[in-house]
Design a protein around this motif. Sequence first.
Motif, short mmCIF file in Angstrom:
data_model
loop_
_atom_site.label_atom_id
_atom_site.label_comp_id
_atom_site.label_asym_id
_atom_site.label_seq_id
_atom_site.Cartn_x
_atom_site.Cartn_y
_atom_site.Cartn_z
N LEU A 11 19.56 -43.75 54.39
CA LEU A 11 18.58 -42.90 55.07
C LEU A 11 17.38 -42.77 54.14
O LEU A 11 17.47 -42.15 53.08
CB LEU A 11 19.17 -41.51 55.37
CG LEU A 11 20.20 -41.41 56.49
CD1 LEU A 11 20.73 -39.99 56.60
CD2 LEU A 11 19.59 -41.84 57.82
N ALA A 12 16.28 -43.36 54.55
CA ALA A 12 15.11 -43.38 53.67
C ALA A 12 14.07 -42.33 54.03
O ALA A 12 13.28 -41.92 53.18
CB ALA A 12 14.46 -44.77 53.72
N SER A 13 14.04 -41.87 55.28
CA SER A 13 13.01 -40.94 55.70
C SER A 13 13.50 -39.50 55.64
O SER A 13 14.70 -39.23 55.67
CB SER A 13 12.55 -41.26 57.13
OG SER A 13 13.62 -41.11 58.03
N GLN A 14 12.54 -38.58 55.54
CA GLN A 14 12.88 -37.16 55.49
C GLN A 14 13.47 -36.68 56.80
O GLN A 14 14.37 -35.83 56.81
CB GLN A 14 11.63 -36.34 55.16
CG GLN A 14 11.90 -34.85 55.05
CD GLN A 14 10.65 -34.06 54.73
OE1 GLN A 14 9.56 -34.62 54.57
NE2 GLN A 14 10.79 -32.74 54.63
N PRO A 16 15.16 -38.52 59.69
CA PRO A 16 15.67 -39.72 60.37
C PRO A 16 15.83 -39.48 61.86
O PRO A 16 16.12 -38.37 62.30
CB PRO A 16 17.02 -39.95 59.69
CG PRO A 16 17.42 -38.62 59.16
CD PRO A 16 16.14 -37.94 58.76
N SER A 17 15.64 -40.53 62.65
CA SER A 17 15.79 -40.44 64.10
C SER A 17 17.26 -40.30 64.45
O SER A 17 18.15 -40.57 63.62
CB SER A 17 15.23 -41.70 64.76
OG SER A 17 16.05 -42.82 64.44
N GLU A 20 18.95 -43.58 63.70
CA GLU A 20 19.15 -43.82 62.27
C GLU A 20 20.31 -42.98 61.73
O GLU A 20 21.12 -43.45 60.94
CB GLU A 20 17.87 -43.50 61.50
CG GLU A 20 16.75 -44.48 61.74
CD GLU A 20 15.43 -44.02 61.14
OE1 GLU A 20 14.65 -44.90 60.69
OE2 GLU A 20 15.17 -42.79 61.10
N TRP A 40 19.56 -33.25 53.92
CA TRP A 40 18.74 -33.44 55.11
C TRP A 40 18.79 -32.26 56.07
O TRP A 40 17.82 -31.97 56.74
CB TRP A 40 19.15 -34.71 55.85
CG TRP A 40 18.50 -35.95 55.33
CD1 TRP A 40 17.34 -36.52 55.77
CD2 TRP A 40 18.99 -36.80 54.28
NE1 TRP A 40 17.06 -37.65 55.06
CE2 TRP A 40 18.05 -37.86 54.14
CE3 TRP A 40 20.10 -36.77 53.45
CZ2 TRP A 40 18.22 -38.87 53.20
CZ3 TRP A 40 20.26 -37.77 52.52
CH2 TRP A 40 19.33 -38.81 52.40
N SER A 47 11.62 -29.74 60.24
CA SER A 47 10.74 -30.53 61.10
C SER A 47 9.83 -29.66 61.95
O SER A 47 8.64 -29.95 62.11
CB SER A 47 11.58 -31.43 62.01
OG SER A 47 10.77 -32.11 62.95
N SER A 50 6.81 -28.69 59.98
CA SER A 50 6.20 -29.73 59.13
C SER A 50 4.68 -29.65 59.11
O SER A 50 4.06 -30.06 58.14
CB SER A 50 6.65 -31.12 59.61
OG SER A 50 6.29 -31.34 60.97
#
Length: 224
Positions: A11-14, A16-17, A20, A40, A47, A50
């Motif tokens: 998981l690379a993004s803050q 994730p979809s 993902e 996370w 979110s 944000s």
Amino acid sequence: MARPFSSDLRLASQFPSPEELRAALVGAPRAAREIVARLWLTEGVPSAFSDCPAVYEDLRGWLAPRLAVHPKQITLIGSARAGYSLAPPPDFGRPFGASSDLDLSVVSLELFERVAESYLRFASDVDAGTTVARSAREASYWSENIDFGKRNAPRGFLDPNKVPNFDRYPIAKVISQSMWTLKTRLDATRGAPEITRASVRVYRDWQSLVDRVSLNLMVALAGA
């Protein structure tokens, strides 16, 4: 040679979809779910905030003294955290929006014990006839709520909104009034997320919170 830190979690993004998150966790061990639950799903700027992180921090700073906790003991989970619902299908992946709730969590042994005391007093009052339901439907809800407390207090979490908003149960009343005021203040704040309601779940300690979020995540992904 020192052993490096490693994880098979991809998981690379803050934020994730849903796809993902599902790809990373379906079939993954409990340790991977707990990593996601800790980092996370319970830490950082949610979110929903944000675009206005200072509003989130101001919210925590405002709520903390009302509950006699530190702002860092307050966090946000659920769809407002991830940006979409983490409930089991068919709700899994449904985007956070104006019809969503704000699911706050407070991690405090002291507050947990105060809420647990309210549950015990409420259950005792119902048994003694000191607190009487106003309808058969309310009596049914109260029975379910008392069972909820008995079942989940040993697991380290309680929902204050399952205790009536009566003067006899002051901490439940304080939290109920705080959630009402929180929503009205968010409604009046430019750029803040729109919500339907706000609620608080109180946890005995951080492990209890991580355990619950991890379990809920497992249940949701099992049907996704």
